[in-house]
Design a protein around this motif. Structure first.
Motif, PDB file in Angstrom:
ATOM      1  N   THR A   1     -10.421  12.614   8.307  1.00 56.50           N
ATOM      2  CA  THR A   1     -10.743  14.010   8.027  1.00 56.50           C
ATOM      3  C   THR A   1      -9.632  14.574   7.163  1.00 56.50           C
ATOM      4  OG1 THR A   1     -11.464  16.107   8.998  1.00 56.50           O
ATOM      5  CG2 THR A   1      -9.640  14.974  10.094  1.00 56.50           C
ATOM      6  N   ALA A   2      -9.954  15.562   6.340  1.00 56.40           N
ATOM      7  CA  ALA A   2      -8.980  16.018   5.342  1.00 56.40           C
ATOM      8  C   ALA A   2      -9.245  17.462   4.965  1.00 56.40           C
ATOM      9  CB  ALA A   2      -9.054  15.126   4.100  1.00 56.40           C
ATOM     10  N   THR A   3      -8.254  18.046   4.319  1.00 56.75           N
ATOM     11  CA  THR A   3      -8.374  19.427   3.862  1.00 56.75           C
ATOM     12  C   THR A   3      -7.424  19.650   2.700  1.00 56.75           C
ATOM     13  OG1 THR A   3      -8.492  21.705   4.698  1.00 56.75           O
ATOM     14  CG2 THR A   3      -6.550  20.442   5.303  1.00 56.75           C
ATOM     15  N   LEU A   4      -7.649  20.716   1.962  1.00 56.25           N
ATOM     16  CA  LEU A   4      -6.665  21.181   0.986  1.00 56.25           C
ATOM     17  C   LEU A   4      -5.762  22.184   1.671  1.00 56.25           C
ATOM     18  CD1 LEU A   4      -8.790  21.791  -2.262  1.00 56.25           C
ATOM     19  CD2 LEU A   4      -7.422  19.778  -1.670  1.00 56.25           C
ATOM     20  N   ALA A   5      -4.487  22.144   1.355  1.00 55.30           N
ATOM     21  CA  ALA A   5      -3.548  23.042   2.024  1.00 55.30           C
ATOM     22  C   ALA A   5      -2.498  23.540   1.042  1.00 55.30           C
ATOM     23  CB  ALA A   5      -2.856  22.320   3.183  1.00 55.30           C
TER      24      ALA A   5
ATOM     25  N   CYS B   1     -13.805  10.261   4.306  1.00 59.77           N
ATOM     26  CA  CYS B   1     -13.847  11.714   4.092  1.00 59.77           C
ATOM     27  C   CYS B   1     -13.388  11.955   2.666  1.00 59.77           C
ATOM     28  CB  CYS B   1     -12.922  12.434   5.074  1.00 59.77           C
ATOM     29  SG  CYS B   1     -12.833  14.233   4.798  1.00 59.77           S
TER      30      CYS B   1
ATOM     31  N   VAL C   1      -7.882  27.338  -0.362  1.00 64.01           N
ATOM     32  CA  VAL C   1      -6.639  27.450   0.397  1.00 64.01           C
ATOM     33  C   VAL C   1      -6.146  28.885   0.341  1.00 64.01           C
ATOM     34  CG1 VAL C   1      -5.995  25.056  -0.019  1.00 64.01           C
ATOM     35  CG2 VAL C   1      -5.179  26.840  -1.558  1.00 64.01           C
TER      36      VAL C   1
ATOM     37  N   ILE D   1     -12.628  15.018  -0.245  1.00 62.87           N
ATOM     38  CA  ILE D   1     -12.515  16.423  -0.636  1.00 62.87           C
ATOM     39  C   ILE D   1     -12.888  16.490  -2.107  1.00 62.87           C
ATOM     40  CG2 ILE D   1     -11.015  18.427  -0.879  1.00 62.87           C
ATOM     41  CD1 ILE D   1     -11.317  17.669   2.005  1.00 62.87           C
TER      42      ILE D   1
ATOM     43  N   PHE E   1     -10.233   9.766   1.523  1.00 60.76           N
ATOM     44  CA  PHE E   1      -9.420   9.363   2.677  1.00 60.76           C
ATOM     45  C   PHE E   1     -10.173   8.316   3.490  1.00 60.76           C
ATOM     46  CE2 PHE E   1      -7.390  13.278   1.532  1.00 60.76           C
ATOM     47  CZ  PHE E   1      -6.053  13.064   1.824  1.00 60.76           C
TER      48      PHE E   1
ATOM     49  N   ALA F   1      -3.653  17.683  -0.819  1.00 61.91           N
ATOM     50  CA  ALA F   1      -4.716  17.221   0.075  1.00 61.91           C
ATOM     51  C   ALA F   1      -4.049  16.489   1.230  1.00 61.91           C
ATOM     52  CB  ALA F   1      -5.673  16.292  -0.668  1.00 61.91           C
ATOM     53  N   MET F   2      -4.476  16.836   2.436  1.00 58.67           N
ATOM     54  CA  MET F   2      -3.837  16.296   3.631  1.00 58.67           C
ATOM     55  C   MET F   2      -4.917  15.664   4.495  1.00 58.67           C
ATOM     56  SD  MET F   2      -1.309  18.407   6.159  1.00 58.67           S
ATOM     57  CE  MET F   2      -2.487  19.712   6.450  1.00 58.67           C
ATOM     58  N   GLY F   3      -4.696  14.418   4.912  1.00 61.22           N
ATOM     59  CA  GLY F   3      -5.713  13.730   5.691  1.00 61.22           C
ATOM     60  C   GLY F   3      -5.138  13.065   6.925  1.00 61.22           C
TER      61      GLY F   3
ATOM     62  N   TRP G   1     -18.338  13.815   4.544  1.00 62.12           N
ATOM     63  CA  TRP G   1     -18.128  12.590   5.304  1.00 62.12           C
ATOM     64  C   TRP G   1     -19.325  11.672   5.122  1.00 62.12           C
ATOM     65  CZ3 TRP G   1     -16.615  17.384   6.792  1.00 62.12           C
ATOM     66  CH2 TRP G   1     -15.303  17.535   7.256  1.00 62.12           C
TER      67      TRP G   1
END
Lengths: 123, 130
Positions: free
Chosen positions: A35-39, B54, B126, B56, B11, A24-26, B70
């Motif tokens: 803001t974040a996402t899985l990568a 935020c 992903v 996930i 986050f 997980a990257m934020g 969010w």
């Protein structure tokens, strides 16, 4: 009573990052919101790289402000919960300009790491 | 998001404007997310300073798939939360650990935040490894 030190050694951190293929990257967006996402990720010889979809807005945010936090963890059972929180700076490569379908690669220069291993908790 | 207990990544923004994230267990309930942390933790301090988060939320059946949400985090009732953490979650938490968390909630050492979800991005998986 002080809390136990459950951090991992450098070698254990490297090993966890090496076997982790998703993180997980934020970051913080231009509007000030996190803001974040899985990568998808890879880790070789101390170099951490993430790959994100070309339409993922986090790429633009990281290009604007490279401060990034990455989380990698595993949890087969409670006392096997282990994780790494890596703080660093991101450099964004590729995507968009030539081909909208090209994945975007993000190289992460890790400045600081914290880690935890619940197996070190008294039980 | 279905009601229940889920693994998630939280986050938040630190006072210096940098991001920090935490792997968490969240309780999804009526469109909100609740989680607990120690009242003296850095995480609690950051959230009380800037409530924007935020999360996930990881798909229970596919850890490579997550929904981004969010919202604003606000302190909420800890005693009620203690009763909501019973049930199946992503990890089988030992009874002694559950009892300790419950005690810390009831003695005010832990606090609970509720995130009212303002926006979300549909779940995405992903890409395959290259």
């Amino acid at each position: 009573m002080s809390r136990p030190d459950i951090s991992m050694s450098r070698g254990e951190v490297d090993a966890l990052l090496g076997r982790c293929d998703v993180l997980a990257m934020g970051t913080i967006g231009a509007d000030g919101w996190p803001t974040a996402t899985l990568a998808r990720c890879s880790y070789h010889d101390g170099a951490l790289r993430a790959t994100v979809d070309p339409d993922d807005p986090i790429a633009g945010e990281l290009a604007r402000d490279g401060r990034v936090c990455c989380l990698a963890d595993e949890h087969e059972s409670y006392y096997e919960i282990r994780g790494v929180i890596a703080h660093g700076r991101a450099t964004v490569h590729g995507g968009g300009a030539i081909d909208d379908d090209v994945d975007i690669h993000v190289d992460i220069h890790v400045d600081r790491v914290t880690s935890f291993d619940f197996g070190r908790l008294p039980h | 998001m279905d009601d229940g207990i889920a693994a998630m990544y939280l986050f938040v923004r630190r006072p210096d404007g940098s991001p920090i994230g935490y792997p968490m267990t969240g309780v999804m309930r009526c469109g909100s997310i609740e989680f607990t942390t120690y009242r003296k933790s850095a995480k609690a301090r950051y959230l009380l300073s800037d409530d924007r988060v935020c999360c996930i939320v990881v798909d229970a059946d596919d850890p490579t798939r997550g929904t981004a949400v969010w919202g604003h985090a606000e302190p909420t009732d800890a005693a009620a939360f203690a009763d909501r953490t019973r049930g199946d979650g992503p990890i089988d938490v030992p009874a002694a650990v559950r009892d300790t968390v419950r005690d810390r909630l009831l003695t005010d050492k832990r606090m609970v935040f509720r995130v009212r979800v303002d926006a979300s991005r549909p779940a995405r998986r992903v890409g395959a490894a290259s």
